[in-house]
Structures are given as C-alpha cells and as structure tokens.
Design an enzyme around this catalytic site. Structure first.
Site, PDB file in Angstrom:
ATOM      1  N   HIS A 303      94.663 148.917  42.194  1.00  0.00           N
ATOM      2  CA  HIS A 303      94.609 148.644  43.633  1.00  0.00           C
ATOM      3  C   HIS A 303      96.039 148.750  44.155  1.00  0.00           C
ATOM      4  CE1 HIS A 303      90.779 146.195  42.654  1.00  0.00           C
ATOM      5  NE2 HIS A 303      90.455 147.422  43.004  1.00  0.00           N
ATOM      6  N   GLU A 306      98.273 145.738  45.139  1.00  0.00           N
ATOM      7  CA  GLU A 306      98.535 144.686  44.156  1.00  0.00           C
ATOM      8  C   GLU A 306      99.703 145.166  43.299  1.00  0.00           C
ATOM      9  OE1 GLU A 306      94.747 143.953  42.294  1.00  0.00           O
ATOM     10  OE2 GLU A 306      93.768 143.660  44.234  1.00  0.00           O
ATOM     11  N   HIS A 441      96.344 143.247  37.732  1.00  0.00           N
ATOM     12  CA  HIS A 441      95.932 143.133  39.133  1.00  0.00           C
ATOM     13  C   HIS A 441      96.724 142.013  39.808  1.00  0.00           C
ATOM     14  CE1 HIS A 441      92.100 145.648  39.316  1.00  0.00           C
ATOM     15  NE2 HIS A 441      92.516 145.766  38.065  1.00  0.00           N
ATOM     16  N   GLU A 534      94.983 138.864  36.406  1.00  0.00           N
ATOM     17  CA  GLU A 534      95.342 138.612  37.804  1.00  0.00           C
ATOM     18  C   GLU A 534      96.655 137.839  37.778  1.00  0.00           C
ATOM     19  OE1 GLU A 534      93.744 139.665  40.449  1.00  0.00           O
ATOM     20  OE2 GLU A 534      91.824 140.346  39.607  1.00  0.00           O
TER      21      GLU A 534
END
Length: 684
Positions: A303, A306, A441, A534
């Site tokens: 993404h 990110e 991410h 994450e």
C-alpha cells in the site's frame, strides 16, 4: 516533500568493536507544504492547504497526536458525547469501529453544539506553535466535520489568548468532508504550552466533531515539572528521511557501491506507470543460489501510503552493509548463511502520490492503491477456495495437492484484473526458492499470520488457521515480542482493536477477511511462509520520527530473519548418481502441508522444536522416511535423503536402448503400484 540536506556526520569507526557505545543525534527535518490559494473571507490573509500546494520548509514538525507521542492525558475537551468520542479520540487519521454501536468512534465530538466548545492539547513544555491540521469524524454512520474554527493558546489554562490576524481574531477555514486533511498555518508562530481548537461553524446536517494534529517546535523550559520525553536515539548513522523514487534509487546504488561484494540490485518488473520495482540482494555470493543456504525476503510498500516499511528496509540495507564491513559477528553470520532479498516499494506509483502530499496531508487512503485503483493485497489468485473445496470432498492430498496449488486459468488471461505489480511479484516468487518472508504494512501495531481469508465465505471474521499454525504463531510472536512499540506496557490502542490481549498477534482472518492476499498465496503456491507486520499506528510518520521507529524495529527485523534457520534442511539426491532431485516432495507426518525441493535438490522446512517423521518422495523414485529432531536452538537440523529409483526405472537402465520390459513384468509392476495407491487412499 523534498529531502532535507544531510548534516555533517562524524567519521565512522573502522571496526564493530570500535563502534560500540558511540551514538549521534542527527535528526533530519523534512520539507512541508503550504497552500497557494487564499482561504475563505473569514480570514483573508490565512492560507489553508487543500490540493494545490508548493514545496517549502515547514515551521515545525507535528507534536504527535497521530503517532501517539502525545498521550491521552495531554488531551482535554470542553465536553464530549461519550467516552468513545472523548478528547483522546481527536487524533488525525484515527479510525472508527466497523459496526454500529462500537465503543470507540473515529474522532472527538462535543457534547453540546455552541461556539464555546474546544479541544485542548497540552504540549507539556513551551512550544513554538506554527499550525493546525484538521479532519472530520471517521464514521460509516454519520457525516460530521467542523467548517471553521479559532485557535487559542495559554501557559496556565486560566488565561487564554486568541490567535490574531493583525488586530482581528483569526478564524480558520476547516473541512469540507470527513477525510481530507486541511492545514492552516498560524499568521505568526506563537510560543505557549497549551493550544485550543475552538470550532465556530460545522456541517449543517451534522455536529461538532473533528480529528487534529498540531505543528510545533519544543523549546527549553527549565520550570517544566514534567520529565522530558526522551526517546532513545539510534547509534546507527543511517539516512533517516523519506525517499521518493529517485532518492530511493540513489540510496540503493550508494549501498551497492559501498558493499559490492555482498550486494546486488536487480529489478523484478515495472509498475503501471513504468517505475522499476527494485530489489536489494544481500549475500556473501550475490546473484547465486547456494545449496543449503535459505532465501529470505522482506516486502514493503504494497500500500503506497504505508511508508514506514519502505524506510525501514532502506535503513536495513545500509545497516547490514556497514555492520558487515565493521565485522559485527551477528550480521556477518546472517549475511554469510542467508540470501536476503529486500523489496522496499511494491507499489511505487501509489507511494509517489502519497509522497507529493506529505506525511500529514496524504490522509488515510491517498496512495493506498495502484495507479489503476487496485488494492494489491486483494489481487493475488484465490487458492484457498479450491483447497478447502477439495478438503471437504476428501480429495487432499491423493487427488488434490496440499501445496504448490496451481494458479487458476482465468487468472492468467490477458484481460484478467491483475496488476502488473502483482504479476511481477508472482514471477519473482516462482524464480527464487524463498523460505520465509514478511510483508510490512502500517496503520496498526500488530502481526498477522495466515490464513487471511475466512473459510466460511459469508463471514467477515473467523479463526482460520493453516496446517502450520504453531509455526506461524511462533514467527508472529518473535516479531511482536522484540518490537519495542508493541512490547511496551504503556502502549495504547491505535484505533479500536485491543491486540495486547493476544500478545499483539492475530490470525489474519480472525481480524478481517482478505481474499486474494499475498500471504495466503505465498503459502499455498510456493514453499514460503509469510506474515504481515503492521508497523505503526501512523501510516506515514513524520521524518523526525523515523530514528525512533528504527529503534523500535531493528531487533525485530534481525531476529525475524534469523528464524529462516529454524526447522530442518537437507538435500534429496539420487542414490546412484548423487545428483540433486528437483521438485521432490517433503512431507511431515501429522502436518497436512508439504513442500518441494529447489532445482538443486535442497530444501528447508520450518518447524517448531519436536520429533518428526519426514518423508521424501519423487516421481520415478521409491519414497524414504526418517526421523528428524528439531532442537530449541535456532540451528537447522540436517535431514537429507538418498532416493533409490523404482524397480522399473532400474530395469530400464539395464536394458538395451529401445528395448521394452517383458509383458509379465509390466503387469506385476502395475499391480504393485495399484496396491500402493489403494493403501495410500485408505491411510488417515
């Protein structure tokens, strides 16, 4: 944002031993943005940033509402609707829950509707305030945002001074929708400790709700009763700033020039707009697959907005290169025993979009997708459904494989909705025998592991473990427990999920279903085990926060790479010729997921400590089984095989060229193979 100029750096010590204990505090700034259009007539001399902007040096970085450096205790409000909409929720880009009635919502909402309401930030020290950024409420049920506001400052919370534009009290233009961040720079910087945002007007069909970030430079204050918030500064002299495509290429070339003996830069393909997807290989023999040496990969930037993973991988390249040269024994061992591949930008088009807006103004979604509007984490072939259908019909593994599941034909058509970035990564996966990977991410603090897709198709959340659930849980735990931000006892929720209850790890499907994820595809189509990390609550941290983020993740990045050596490894060879056998199947008793050998016949099978019965089989060979014990030490257990050719194959080798086997022998061999097949089908 343009990169800041490098400041003069001290001379680098020549050895790892000399370097111990040294540090530096060279925090680089970043360039910012300013509007090129005048704001509303409420304040004709103020400028608000919407879409069109020009590059310029910012007055100051953000205080850290979005990144959580500003604590909940530093935020107050005049009133709130309920606790889940309290002042502590008034943070830029904070997200609401997914369901009606969720305890937490996406912003601060005042309990009353009048112009006396306010959201207050305590900087805890004298600060040179320079600007305010606002958003509306993040909610799937209501539309609420503030359309104009005033700013007030104080040193004691009793006497407040309004921000003035000349002789008039300034009124700043607010938002026009819930998500687009709007920056207002103060007419003149103001030194104070406290700042209040005082809404004046709001969306006529809504109420007073907002999310905010405040820009300000901290100043020395000897009378401050609070201890300074001292974050550990990295001792590693790395390039802590955001790198666009051009700057990323320069950094990778510089690392390659600095360490030509252990690095190689190559491209796996191009994005839709033609930007090359560069990979840095780090190995003692770059460009070569060495028998017995596992291959590892990190992927970032799936993404585009990110961005922390991108910068961490660029820093990791620098770190491994310089530490190897300095003789750091841990890094030397890692580089000589592992072939490492680092892809810092899987979605370069999306990153460039977010980069142009900057860390505070790109919002929550801008740049997430590719230029074509494709979410790459939903773009891989769905192999889960085919596997689960076959399992439901008792076809696995004798009629349908439990690994190396082929890509469906529809997915390979030229008109299939498959991004060129996705195709490039799939080709990359198929060319290299990767063993372990992590996909970096941002936007949360948690580590997820496969499966990412729920087995019950109509469920949005469902625990869906793989056959290697224990290994995946270990891999996720390794990263989460060594990450300083995740492991901190003082960490708070990023948005609404409390992952600390689960040790900051979660099965991906049990969080939210992701059909077509790279993790699931990697596990089902290749040998590679992959998790998602994450990295931070803030998808696009300010450049001033990158040194602290490197400290948070450095040990995690290294320790996770070292897990590629956990389990068993070996080579499957022909007993007569000693040649490696490619695509031999390695099965572990009790685990319904096999792997295959690479083209040289070598393999690596990630396993937790324990005793295992391992079987190797290949077409034309008799299967062989042996016990293999995995210890608690992070050292792979050798577990090699020498396979004998099947009787028919041996006989063919003894017959003259062109001769056929006798008919009665062919019949006996067919009956023997049929008995084996029936016995295999009856086996549990």
């Amino acid at each position: 944002k343009a990169p800041a100029k490098d400041s003069a750096a001290p001379q680098e010590p020549r050895t790892y031993a000399q370097r111990q204990g040294m540090g530096h505090g060279d925090l680089r700034g970043r360039t910012g943005t300013r509007a090129c259009a005048h704001a509303s007539t409420l304040c004709p001399h103020l400028h608000a940033t919407h879409v069109h902007r020009v590059q310029r040096e910012p007055e100051c970085p953000p205080l850290g509402l979005e990144s959580l450096r500003v604590l909940d205790s530093q935020l107050r409000a005049s009133s709130d609707k309920r606790y889940g909409l309290g002042a502590h929720r008034g943070r830029l880009n904070i997200q609401s829950g997914l369901y009606d009635g969720d305890f937490y919502d996406g912003g601060w909402c005042a309990g009353q509707e009048d112009t006396e309401q306010w959201l207050e930030v305590d900087a805890r020290r004298l600060t040179n305030f320079t600007g305010v950024i606002t958003q509306g409420l993040n909610s799937i049920w209501t539309y609420d945002w503030v359309t104009s506001y005033k700013v007030q400052v104080s040193n004691d919370t009793h006497t407040w001074q309004p921000c003035r534009n000349g002789t008039e009290e300034a009124v700043f233009p607010g938002n026009k929708d819930p998500e687009t961040p709007v920056l207002n720079l103060l007419p003149s910087p103001v030194v104070a400790r406290y700042l209040r945002i005082n809404p004046q007007t709001w969306f006529q069909n809504g109420t007073i709700c907002l999310r905010a970030e405040v820009l300000g430079c901290p100043l020395p204050d000897p009378n401050n009763i609070y201890a300074w918030q001292s974050q550990p500064l990295p001792t590693d002299k790395l390039d802590f700033r955001h790198h666009n495509y051009k700057e990323m290429r320069k950094l990778m070339k510089r690392v390659n020039d600095e360490c030509p003996d252990i690095t190689r830069v190559y491209s796996i393909g191009k994005s839709y707009l033609g930007l090359k997807m560069y990979v840095m290989e780090i190995s003692d023999n770059p460009g070569q697959h060495e028998v017995g040496e596992p291959e590892f990969r990190y992927v970032a930037g799936m993404h585009g907005n990110e961005v922390l993973g991108r910068e961490l991988l660029l820093n990791l390249m620098e770190y491994l290169c310089r530490e190897f040269r300095l003789g750091n024994p841990r890094v030397v061992q890692l580089v000589t025993e592992t072939r490492i591949h680092l892809l810092p930008s899987m979605n370069p088009d999306g990153y460039e979009t977010a980069y142009k807006l900057g860390s505070e103004l790109s919002g929550w979604a801008m740049g997430r997708w590719t230029y074509e509007g494709i979410d790459l984490n939903h773009n891989f072939a769905d192999l889960n459904t085919a596997l689960w259908d076959a399992e439901d019909n008792d076809l696995v593994p004798h009629e349908f494989p439990n690994h190396y599941i082929p890509i469906p034909e529809y997915y390979t058509f030229a008109n299939a909705t498959v991004a060129p970035e996705t195709r490039a990564v799939i080709d990359w996966m198929q060319r290299y025998p990767f063993v372990l990977s992590a996909n970096l991410h941002g936007g949360e603090l948690v580590v997820t592991y496969p499966f990412d897709m729920t087995r019950t198709y109509w469920k949005a959340q469902e625990l869906t473990p793989t056959a290697d659930d224990g290994v995946f849980r270990w891999l996720a735990t390794v990263y989460a427990t060594s990450n300083l931000a995740m492991a901190s006892e003082e960490r708070r929720l990023c948005h609404y999920d409390d992952f600390t209850r689960f040790g900051n790890i979660i099965n991906g499907a049990n969080w939210h279903t992701v059909p077509g994820s790279m993790n699931d595809f990697s596990y089902l189509h290749t040998n590679c085990f992959e998790i998602t990390v994450e990295l931070s609550c803030d998808k696009f941290p300010h450049a001033s926060e990158l040194p602290a983020e490197w400290e948070n993740n450095r040990e995690s990045l290294l320790l996770y790479m070292e897990q590629v050596h956990r389990g068993i490894k070996g080579v499957v060879r022909d007993r007569d010729t000693e040649q490696g056998i490619a695509n031999a199947i390695i099965s572990v008793d009790g685990i319904n997921h096999d792997i295959r050998t690479a083209f040289d016949g070598d393999y690596w099978r990630l396993l937790n400590p324990g005793e295992y019965e391992v079987t190797a089989r290949a077409e034309g060979y008799e299967a062989a089984t042996q016990p293999c014990r995995v210890s608690y030490e992070n050292v792979p257990t050798p577990c090699s095989f020498h396979l004998a050719r099947e009787r028919r194959q041996r006989l063919r080798g003894r017959l003259p060229a062109g001769a056929r086997l006798p008919p009665d022998l062919v019949l006996r061999l067919r009956r023997q193979r049929l008995r084996r097949l029936r016995a295999h089908r009856r086996a549990p």
